[in-house]
Design a protein around this motif. Sequence first.
Motif, PDB file in Angstrom:
ATOM      1  N   THR A  71       7.154   6.518   3.727  1.00  0.00           N
ATOM      2  CA  THR A  71       8.353   6.284   4.544  1.00  0.00           C
ATOM      3  C   THR A  71       9.570   6.140   3.633  1.00  0.00           C
ATOM      4  O   THR A  71       9.440   5.972   2.429  1.00  0.00           O
ATOM      5  CB  THR A  71       8.225   4.983   5.369  1.00  0.00           C
ATOM      6  OG1 THR A  71       8.145   3.877   4.462  1.00  0.00           O
ATOM      7  CG2 THR A  71       6.998   4.993   6.254  1.00  0.00           C
ATOM      8  N   ARG A  72      10.733   6.198   4.247  1.00  0.00           N
ATOM      9  CA  ARG A  72      11.955   5.798   3.541  1.00  0.00           C
ATOM     10  C   ARG A  72      12.165   4.346   3.900  1.00  0.00           C
ATOM     11  O   ARG A  72      12.446   4.012   5.053  1.00  0.00           O
ATOM     12  CB  ARG A  72      13.131   6.621   4.069  1.00  0.00           C
ATOM     13  CG  ARG A  72      13.384   7.867   3.281  1.00  0.00           C
ATOM     14  CD  ARG A  72      14.719   8.476   3.681  1.00  0.00           C
ATOM     15  NE  ARG A  72      14.789   8.730   5.114  1.00  0.00           N
ATOM     16  CZ  ARG A  72      15.883   8.557   5.845  1.00  0.00           C
ATOM     17  NH1 ARG A  72      16.993   8.106   5.306  1.00  0.00           N
ATOM     18  NH2 ARG A  72      15.869   8.828   7.144  1.00  0.00           N
ATOM     19  N   LEU A  73      11.960   3.476   2.905  1.00  0.00           N
ATOM     20  CA  LEU A  73      11.912   2.048   3.169  1.00  0.00           C
ATOM     21  C   LEU A  73      13.246   1.403   2.814  1.00  0.00           C
ATOM     22  O   LEU A  73      13.753   1.587   1.716  1.00  0.00           O
ATOM     23  CB  LEU A  73      10.792   1.468   2.297  1.00  0.00           C
ATOM     24  CG  LEU A  73      10.186   0.144   2.688  1.00  0.00           C
ATOM     25  CD1 LEU A  73       9.674   0.186   4.115  1.00  0.00           C
ATOM     26  CD2 LEU A  73       9.032  -0.173   1.721  1.00  0.00           C
ATOM     27  N   VAL A  74      13.787   0.648   3.779  1.00  0.00           N
ATOM     28  CA  VAL A  74      14.982  -0.138   3.486  1.00  0.00           C
ATOM     29  C   VAL A  74      14.606  -1.598   3.682  1.00  0.00           C
ATOM     30  O   VAL A  74      14.093  -1.977   4.739  1.00  0.00           O
ATOM     31  CB  VAL A  74      16.156   0.248   4.426  1.00  0.00           C
ATOM     32  CG1 VAL A  74      17.356  -0.661   4.188  1.00  0.00           C
ATOM     33  CG2 VAL A  74      16.533   1.704   4.223  1.00  0.00           C
ATOM     34  N   VAL A  75      14.825  -2.395   2.649  1.00  0.00           N
ATOM     35  CA  VAL A  75      14.355  -3.785   2.667  1.00  0.00           C
ATOM     36  C   VAL A  75      15.537  -4.740   2.743  1.00  0.00           C
ATOM     37  O   VAL A  75      16.477  -4.639   1.939  1.00  0.00           O
ATOM     38  CB  VAL A  75      13.512  -4.084   1.400  1.00  0.00           C
ATOM     39  CG1 VAL A  75      12.950  -5.503   1.459  1.00  0.00           C
ATOM     40  CG2 VAL A  75      12.384  -3.068   1.251  1.00  0.00           C
ATOM     41  N   GLY A  76      15.468  -5.668   3.689  1.00  0.00           N
ATOM     42  CA  GLY A  76      16.524  -6.676   3.837  1.00  0.00           C
ATOM     43  C   GLY A  76      16.364  -7.781   2.801  1.00  0.00           C
ATOM     44  O   GLY A  76      15.354  -7.853   2.094  1.00  0.00           O
ATOM     45  N   PRO A  77      17.352  -8.672   2.722  1.00  0.00           N
ATOM     46  CA  PRO A  77      17.315  -9.726   1.702  1.00  0.00           C
ATOM     47  C   PRO A  77      16.374 -10.874   2.084  1.00  0.00           C
ATOM     48  O   PRO A  77      16.056 -11.066   3.257  1.00  0.00           O
ATOM     49  CB  PRO A  77      18.760 -10.226   1.683  1.00  0.00           C
ATOM     50  CG  PRO A  77      19.290  -9.914   3.038  1.00  0.00           C
ATOM     51  CD  PRO A  77      18.572  -8.697   3.537  1.00  0.00           C
ATOM     52  N   ALA A  78      15.946 -11.653   1.065  1.00  0.00           N
ATOM     53  CA  ALA A  78      14.989 -12.734   1.292  1.00  0.00           C
ATOM     54  C   ALA A  78      15.622 -13.943   1.957  1.00  0.00           C
ATOM     55  O   ALA A  78      14.979 -14.660   2.714  1.00  0.00           O
ATOM     56  CB  ALA A  78      14.395 -13.156  -0.047  1.00  0.00           C
ATOM     57  N   LEU A 134       2.000  -0.426  11.314  1.00  0.00           N
ATOM     58  CA  LEU A 134       3.251   0.333  11.262  1.00  0.00           C
ATOM     59  C   LEU A 134       2.988   1.827  11.081  1.00  0.00           C
ATOM     60  O   LEU A 134       3.543   2.665  11.802  1.00  0.00           O
ATOM     61  CB  LEU A 134       4.088  -0.196  10.096  1.00  0.00           C
ATOM     62  CG  LEU A 134       5.525   0.266  10.093  1.00  0.00           C
ATOM     63  CD1 LEU A 134       6.315  -0.510  11.135  1.00  0.00           C
ATOM     64  CD2 LEU A 134       6.146   0.056   8.736  1.00  0.00           C
ATOM     65  N   LEU A 135       2.114   2.146  10.128  1.00  0.00           N
ATOM     66  CA  LEU A 135       1.847   3.565   9.859  1.00  0.00           C
ATOM     67  C   LEU A 135       1.170   4.226  11.051  1.00  0.00           C
ATOM     68  O   LEU A 135       1.463   5.365  11.401  1.00  0.00           O
ATOM     69  CB  LEU A 135       0.995   3.720   8.588  1.00  0.00           C
ATOM     70  CG  LEU A 135       1.716   3.374   7.277  1.00  0.00           C
ATOM     71  CD1 LEU A 135       0.755   3.459   6.101  1.00  0.00           C
ATOM     72  CD2 LEU A 135       2.924   4.292   7.053  1.00  0.00           C
ATOM     73  N   ALA A 136       0.259   3.487  11.698  1.00  0.00           N
ATOM     74  CA  ALA A 136      -0.395   4.046  12.883  1.00  0.00           C
ATOM     75  C   ALA A 136       0.647   4.407  13.936  1.00  0.00           C
ATOM     76  O   ALA A 136       0.614   5.491  14.533  1.00  0.00           O
ATOM     77  CB  ALA A 136      -1.411   3.045  13.451  1.00  0.00           C
ATOM     78  N   GLY A 137       1.587   3.509  14.154  1.00  0.00           N
ATOM     79  CA  GLY A 137       2.643   3.761  15.151  1.00  0.00           C
ATOM     80  C   GLY A 137       3.476   4.973  14.795  1.00  0.00           C
ATOM     81  O   GLY A 137       3.791   5.811  15.643  1.00  0.00           O
ATOM     82  N   GLY A 157       0.833  -1.208   0.000  1.00  0.00           N
ATOM     83  CA  GLY A 157       0.000   0.000   0.000  1.00  0.00           C
ATOM     84  C   GLY A 157       0.858   1.245   0.000  1.00  0.00           C
ATOM     85  O   GLY A 157       1.833   1.347  -0.748  1.00  0.00           O
ATOM     86  N   PRO A 158       0.515   2.193   0.898  1.00  0.00           N
ATOM     87  CA  PRO A 158       1.202   3.494   0.878  1.00  0.00           C
ATOM     88  C   PRO A 158       2.559   3.508   1.593  1.00  0.00           C
ATOM     89  O   PRO A 158       3.173   4.561   1.721  1.00  0.00           O
ATOM     90  CB  PRO A 158       0.217   4.389   1.632  1.00  0.00           C
ATOM     91  CG  PRO A 158      -0.526   3.470   2.540  1.00  0.00           C
ATOM     92  CD  PRO A 158      -0.536   2.112   1.907  1.00  0.00           C
ATOM     93  N   LEU A 159       3.034   2.341   2.031  1.00  0.00           N
ATOM     94  CA  LEU A 159       4.255   2.339   2.855  1.00  0.00           C
ATOM     95  C   LEU A 159       5.443   3.006   2.158  1.00  0.00           C
ATOM     96  O   LEU A 159       6.157   3.804   2.765  1.00  0.00           O
ATOM     97  CB  LEU A 159       4.619   0.902   3.262  1.00  0.00           C
ATOM     98  CG  LEU A 159       5.656   0.783   4.369  1.00  0.00           C
ATOM     99  CD1 LEU A 159       5.134   1.351   5.682  1.00  0.00           C
ATOM    100  CD2 LEU A 159       6.082  -0.677   4.561  1.00  0.00           C
ATOM    101  N   SER A 160       5.628   2.672   0.869  1.00  0.00           N
ATOM    102  CA  SER A 160       6.831   3.221   0.218  1.00  0.00           C
ATOM    103  C   SER A 160       6.711   4.730  -0.050  1.00  0.00           C
ATOM    104  O   SER A 160       7.723   5.417  -0.104  1.00  0.00           O
ATOM    105  CB  SER A 160       7.189   2.460  -1.064  1.00  0.00           C
ATOM    106  OG  SER A 160       6.082   1.809  -1.570  1.00  0.00           O
TER     107      SER A 160
END
Length: 331
Positions: A25-32, A307-310, A19-22
Amino acid sequence: MSDKPLVLLTHPLPRAWLGPLSERTRLVVGPADVAGLAPELEPYLAQAEGLLTWLTDRVDAALLDRMPRLRVISNYAVGVDNIDVAACTRRGIPVGHTPGVLTDAVADLTWALLLAVARGIFTAAEDARQGRWGLWSATRWLGADLAGRTLGIVGFGAIGQAVARRARGFDMRVLYTSRTPKPHAEMTLAARRVPLETLLAESDFVSLHVPLTPATRGLIGEAQLRRMKPTAYLVNMARGPVVDTDALVQALRQGWIAGAALDVTDPEPLPPTHPLYHLPNVLITPHIGSATHGTRERMARLAVENLLAGLEGRRLPRVVNPEVYEVHHGR
Ligand code: DGY
């Protein structure tokens, strides 16, 4: 530099589920392919304000100490045994999880496993595939009846109750254990609350649906397995450590019980050389209780909402530690 909050997503999820997360926020994604928090995420820990975790990530006080700006943790699971929730509460950090959205998927898989192990479906299907069908036989691949038998449900939360609801269609008697009585569910589901010892002794199928806590770790050990009927089956959909694995191997080898279906194991993943794989009366699936397209997407959407609520200072829609809102915390 952007004024959007920095969020760490420990492992990738499909973008469409986020959804709107990206945008927000500034999103940093770890590896799978790295269990737990990958080294690539280390440089971001000190600045991160949000953390979206998987059940394979350990969140403890030592990690929290390295994340002084953290304001919310959102676990992509209903179970939160991977998180030291008390340590989060002490720091005033709300922890979100994903109950409700996965109830039906987990209850469905419980029945899939229960039926598969009761009827030896995996052995029969493999025999057919390998050319071992032969003449129709009156006595090969015999399994257990369900109608009129007793199902014992250990843990009668939303998932345990959804399993009980399905049991009605199979004309089964239902017993359950729970810390507190559930009078409404008892009435609507014709289920009876009994002590664990009674449930183990009377059930033809025992299905586990408790969260993993210090009180439920090793709940099903040698004494409990010995209490079960030699014709009974154990289904574990909860967490691996709820069952003592060595005791289970012994129980299956020595015929204390008839078989087991395990969607969760201790350890996970269960190494391919583990004796459980070599027992004919065991069915093991790789922790797929919630693994349907719709469910995993709903879990992601709820995790993002939490997450967004927090981050926005609102109460998390599904919060594990609501007491975090009631007391004033120093860090
Ligand atoms: C959970 O949510 O806790 C399950 O084990 C994975 O969906």
